[in-house]
Design a protein around this motif. Structure first.
Motif, short mmCIF file in Angstrom:
data_model
loop_
_atom_site.label_atom_id
_atom_site.label_comp_id
_atom_site.label_asym_id
_atom_site.label_seq_id
_atom_site.Cartn_x
_atom_site.Cartn_y
_atom_site.Cartn_z
N ASP A 54 0.84 -1.19 0.00
CA ASP A 54 0.00 0.00 0.00
C ASP A 54 0.88 1.24 0.00
O ASP A 54 1.97 1.25 0.58
N GLN A 55 0.39 2.30 -0.58
CA GLN A 55 1.14 3.56 -0.69
C GLN A 55 1.54 4.10 0.67
O GLN A 55 2.60 4.71 0.82
N ARG A 56 0.73 3.87 1.70
CA ARG A 56 1.06 4.42 3.03
C ARG A 56 2.40 3.90 3.55
O ARG A 56 3.11 4.62 4.25
N TRP A 57 2.75 2.65 3.21
CA TRP A 57 4.03 2.11 3.66
C TRP A 57 5.19 2.73 2.89
O TRP A 57 6.25 3.00 3.46
N ASP A 117 5.11 5.74 1.66
CA ASP A 117 5.20 7.10 2.19
C ASP A 117 5.94 7.13 3.53
O ASP A 117 6.75 8.03 3.77
N THR A 127 4.19 1.31 13.71
CA THR A 127 3.15 2.13 13.10
C THR A 127 1.82 1.39 13.09
O THR A 127 1.73 0.26 12.61
#
Length: 181
Positions: free
Chosen positions: A15-18, A20, A135
């Motif tokens: 996922d993009q959050r990781w 980022d 996180t």
């Protein structure tokens, strides 16, 4: 400043959050004047980490086995890229080249690296600080299990206390830096 080794995922399907989180970690390391030591890959969180560090003016040192270079996943933009003959040699060199260790979310490879550096610390083969970024509770099940190991005397409480757990990048880097001065 310090050479800080960061362990994290190199999967291309995250996922993009990781990604980022990794890029933000690299940028914050650079802003604080640290050199990033990484597994030398250009994909997944590892690639985002190195790109984030360089975008913020940081220096990057990658350590990668030849087999991964052959798969064309090496971070050729690294300021310094050390190529090893094996994963085992890679971990040893990463430990030798680093002053501290930071672990972001990751899979088996990340856990292997974390446990290698942690085990060698419990054996007093080094005294370098180690911080795990938890996180969103990513590592909570692992930390609970490790607590059970200590409760059942498979892990000494002092060994458990060698790893600092933080929930944000600034908190993690503050913890590392407090042990480096």
């Amino acid at each position: 400043m310090a050479a800080i080794c960061v362990f994290c995922a190199s999967s291309r399907t995250l996922d993009q959050r990781w990604l980022d989180l990794a890029a933000e970690t690299g940028a914050e390391l650079a802003r604080r004047g640290h050199t990033l030591v990484s597994g030398g890959g250009c994909v997944g969180m590892m690639g985002a980490l190195a790109d984030g560090a360089r975008a913020a003016g940081g220096r990057t040192l990658g350590v990668i086995p030849q087999a991964l270079v052959d798969l064309e996943v090496a971070d050729l933009a690294s300021d310094e890229l050390l190529v090893t003959d094996s994963m085992a040699t890679r971990k040893t060199l990463m430990i030798d080249k680093s002053d501290a260790f930071l672990t972001l979310p990751g899979g088996l490879g990340t856990l292997d690296e974390l446990f290698e550096v942690w085990t060698t610390a419990t054996l007093t083969l080094h005294t370098k600080p180690m911080v795990l970024i938890d996180t969103d509770g990513f590592y909570r099940p692992l930390l609970d299990w490790l607590g059970t190991l200590a409760d059942q005397h498979f892990l000494k409480p002092a060994g458990l206390q060698l790893l600092t757990v933080a929930n944000s990048i600034p908190t993690a880097l503050d913890a590392l830096e407090s042990h480096l001065t």
